[in-house]
Scaffold this active site. Structure first.
Site, short mmCIF file in Angstrom:
data_model
loop_
_atom_site.label_atom_id
_atom_site.label_comp_id
_atom_site.label_asym_id
_atom_site.label_seq_id
_atom_site.Cartn_x
_atom_site.Cartn_y
_atom_site.Cartn_z
CG ASP A 507 -2.17 0.75 1.13
OD1 ASP A 507 -2.31 1.52 0.17
OD2 ASP A 507 -3.05 0.58 2.01
CG ASP A 572 -9.46 2.45 -0.29
OD1 ASP A 572 -9.09 1.27 -0.42
OD2 ASP A 572 -8.78 3.31 0.30
#
Ligand code: DGJ
Length: 756
Positions: A507, A572
């Site tokens: 990430d 997301d």
């Protein structure tokens, strides 16, 4: 095939259905001749006798020459590919000339060329893993040099004929004994036919990536770009270009391109007053600097480009095929031991790996966020295994002082507060259940509240004595420092050496500010090289390892990162209907195989909207299926439905992940999205329709299918394997499937089509 005529000094790059041609003119300049589709079956070459007409007709309009490489000097009023600055004077200086510096003028003349096999662009993967297709490819290298200044530039063209794709990059060499400052550097310039002015690209933001936008280029310059240390949400480095009104989804000539680079980038589209269209793509010019030391070399990454005559769909299919076959690394399938009672056979089973298809993932982020415990993860893993999940990924919060997003980044040590016995009990349970184990990391970051930062505040990017802007309470590590890159590599290496980790989710959760580094402005490239280097080293050392690229969702998706990762976290935003639009934009350039798509909660955590399970699966099954819902909150009946969908997906995933995509009905033009994945041999297909917003009184049309074998007979099965329809390919391609006519908002249907 690469053809060179020494008499006319004309190059022809002949691909499956297109040709690219250029010529060395009488002054030794390399001039672009043509690029476009070629008549089918013809293997002729362009002779070079037809020269493009130029509008160099006035003292204000004299810089329109179609040089393959546009350099600053005699070209100044238009965009250039390369700008260099020389701190020394030519020796000798012509009589009467007055010395002043720096000289910012490059003229490149043909020196030589060669055809080599499998040359590599800059920042090519160094992990040594094969790609699905590793057949050798030809690269044309044309070397040009400035007649006076000590600068040599080699233009490289690597051909992948099957997909009509050329990878373009530059290799710069300083042949002198003083440094040369490179002030602007793209990877290539493209000359498109006049009037190629309809641009399709994507814009976006966090949770809203890949929003398709189509516009008409005016005279002047339009840029799409992102200025950070990752690819970014705001735009993505690819484009489609065509003549307005002459191209549609499956029809017309489309030029396409994408950067194989994950740093600060720019694609610049310039339409001259002459209506010539030029594209430049590569390093973002903002804050750019590159010093080419005496004797030094610099190789840029590639601008991947191509042209086809089959509309936007044809361009997408070429990029998808190229990515699947030539970019994605093939991890070595790992072996893990699974107990007898779980799989019937006992002994060793293969961990799903990139060599096959992407495994069905469970990610516990939306289930437990930072509230993880060994027990709740084990419970989730047990439920995940029972519904058919193959890979269990533990997300953020397992390390250091990371009990929330304000602390701990940088301390890659398993937290005894969360896992008193380390990760071993969870991983062995995950493996015992027959699943592979994955772990979330965010290696480029540091929280000021961390042991790493307390020990090394100087390791964060910053300008000395100046404030450091935090975002999500974090700073970015200075990957210009070798010791930082080593520290991160060692931290990840220790985890992989200690635990049976098959997958990491990598990430990166902020854009850059204050890019101050020990390597100065070179940090823009050094950061990318650092990330790529760590991934490559890990993959070389752990060849069974697979990686998911994530940057707050889809902030790092490009052909550079895909060379060392297996899938990407698309967004997301997991709301099924928002996802539909995101996934459509994504599909313009990137294949379904890499597009991680989770089914999450009925009430979506990002948008608060409710979607029924069918809609959520119909959308997520269009990519690499994952589950992100809290399974602990579901009853037996719901878990059974999950299991049924997952079993269905396992029957169709080879088509979704390996088939050719046809966008039969796009959200852009309709209120629904209907897509078809078809195996290249036409034997099987997956039909997926999802209605985004249905208007009362509206009737849905039937959409004819594509890519099937007209004479074959197909049966159309639902997820219960019930045959809904039997029809010929001809019928399906002329009429369509039917049955979706009264679909309401959120209506979805996924069908498996197979020849009998
Ligand atoms: C952002 C990612 O996109 C999410 O999926 C999750 O991993 C969080 N970061 C964790 O901090």
């Amino acid at each position: 095939m690469i053809h060179f005529n020494p008499d006319t000094r004309t190059f022809n790059l002949i691909l499956h259905s297109s040709v690219y041609a250029m010529q060395v003119d009488s002054k030794g300049r390399l001039v672009h001749l043509a690029w476009g589709p070629r008549p089918a079956g013809e293997n002729e070459v362009l002779s070079g006798r037809i020269r493009p007409t130029l509008s160099d007709h006035a003292s204000f309009e004299f810089q329109t020459r179609r040089d393959e490489l546009l350099t600053f000097g005699d070209t100044t009023t238009h965009e250039v590919t390369l700008k260099a600055s020389f701190a020394t004077l030519p020796d000798p200086l012509p009589d009467g000339d007055a010395p002043h510096l720096p000289i910012r003028d490059v003229r490149l003349r043909y020196v030589s060329h060669e055809i080599v096999i499998d040359a590599q662009p800059g920042l090519a993967p160094a992990h040594g893993l094969p790609t699905a297709n590793s057949d050798p490819r030809e690269t044309l290298r044309i070397t040009l040099a400035d007649p006076v200044q000590p600068l040599t530039v080699t233009l490289c063209y690597r051909l992948t004929p099957a997909q009509d794709i050329i990878e373009r990059w530059l290799e710069l060499a300083n042949t002198g004994d003083t440094p040369i400052e490179i002030e602007q550097l793209f990877f290539a310039a493209l000359h498109l036919p006049n009037g190629t002015t309809e641009l399709t690209s994507v814009s976006g933001a966090w949770a809203q990536e890949f929003q398709t936008q189509r516009e008409r280029l005016l005279i002047g310059r339009r840029v799409i770009e992102h200025r950070s240390l990752q690819t970014g949400h705001a735009a993505n480095p690819f484009f489609l270009l065509n003549r307005p009104g002459q191209t549609w989804e499956e029809l017309g000539t489309v030029y396409f391109g994408a950067l194989a680079y994950s740093g600060s980038w720019q694609l610049s589209f310039e339409q001259l007053h002459s209506t010539d269209v030029r594209v430049h793509g590569g390093y973002h010019p903002a804050d750019f600097a590159l010093t080419l030391a005496a004797g030094g070399l610099h190789k840029t990454p590639a601008l991947v480009c191509g042209v086809c005559d089959e509309g936007w769909g044809g361009a997408s299919r070429r990029l998808h095929g190229f990515t699947r076959e030539r970019i994605l690394p093939m991890a070595v399938a790992g072996l893990q031991t699974v107990p007898l009672e779980l799989h019937g056979t006992g002994g060793a089973v293969r961990t799903p790996a990139a060599a096959d298809y992407r495994p069905i993932l469970y990610n516990s982020w939306e289930a437990t966020y930072f509230g993880i415990t060994e027990q709740n993860q084990i419970e989730l893993a047990q439920k995940a295994a029972a519904i058919g999940v193959e890979l269990f990924c533990l997300d953020d919060g397992w390390f250091g002082g990371r009990r929330f997003d304000v602390a701990g980044l940088g301390d890659w040590i398993v937290s005894p507060d969360v896992f008193p016995n380390g990760l071993e009990p969870l991983i062995s349970e995950v493996n015992r259940l027959g699943m592979a184990f994955g772990l979330w990391v965010e290696p480029e970051m540091v929280n000021p509240d961390s042991d790493l930062y307390r020990a090394h505040p100087e390791w964060a990017l910053h300008f000395p004595g100046r404030p450091r802007t935090e975002a999500r309470c974090q700073l970015i590590l200075d990957f210009g420092r070798e010791e930082v890159v080593e520290y991160i590599f060692n931290a990840l290496d220790s985890l992989l050496a200690q635990y049976n980790i098959a997958f990491i989710k990598w990430d990166m959760n902020r854009n850059v500010s204050e890019p101050g580094s020990v390597v100065g402005k070179a940090i823009w490239q050094a950061h990318v090289a650092g990330v790529y280097g760590i991934m490559d080293r890990l993959r070389a050392k752990y060849p069974h390892l697979t990686i998911e690229s994530c940057s707050g969702g889809g902030g790092r998706i490009d052909l550079g990162i895909l060379g060392r990762t297996d899938q990407v976290w698309t967004s997301d935003n997991t709301d099924a209907l928002d996802r539909l639009r995101i996934q459509e934009g994504f599909s313009l350039a990137y294949p379904a195989r890499v597009m991680t798509a989770w089914v999450t909660h009925e009430k979506n955590h990002q948008t608060g909207r409710f979607h029924e399970l069918g809609t959520r699966f119909d959308v997520a099954m269009r990519g690499a299926l994952g589950i992100g819902a809290s399974l602990n909150g579901l009853d037996e009946a719901e878990l059974k439905e999950y299991a049924n969908y997952i079993a269905f997906y396992k029957r169709i995933r080879h088509i979704v992940q390996g088939g050719d995509l046809y966008r039969l009905e796009r959200l852009e033009e309709a209120d629904a999205s209907t897509i078809l994945y078809v195996l290249p041999d036409g034997s099987e297909a997956v039909y997926s329709v999802v209605v985004h917003s249905h208007k009362m009184g509206q009737f849905r049309r039937m959409v004819p299918l594509r890519g099937l074998i007209p004479s074959a007979t197909y049966e159309v099965l639902d997820r219960y394997q019930k045959v809904r329809l039997t029809a010929t390919g001809y019928e399906l391609m002329v009429q369509g499937i039917g049955g979706d006519e009264d679909g309401r908002s959120g209506y979805g249907r996924t069908l498996h089509i197979r020849s009998i």
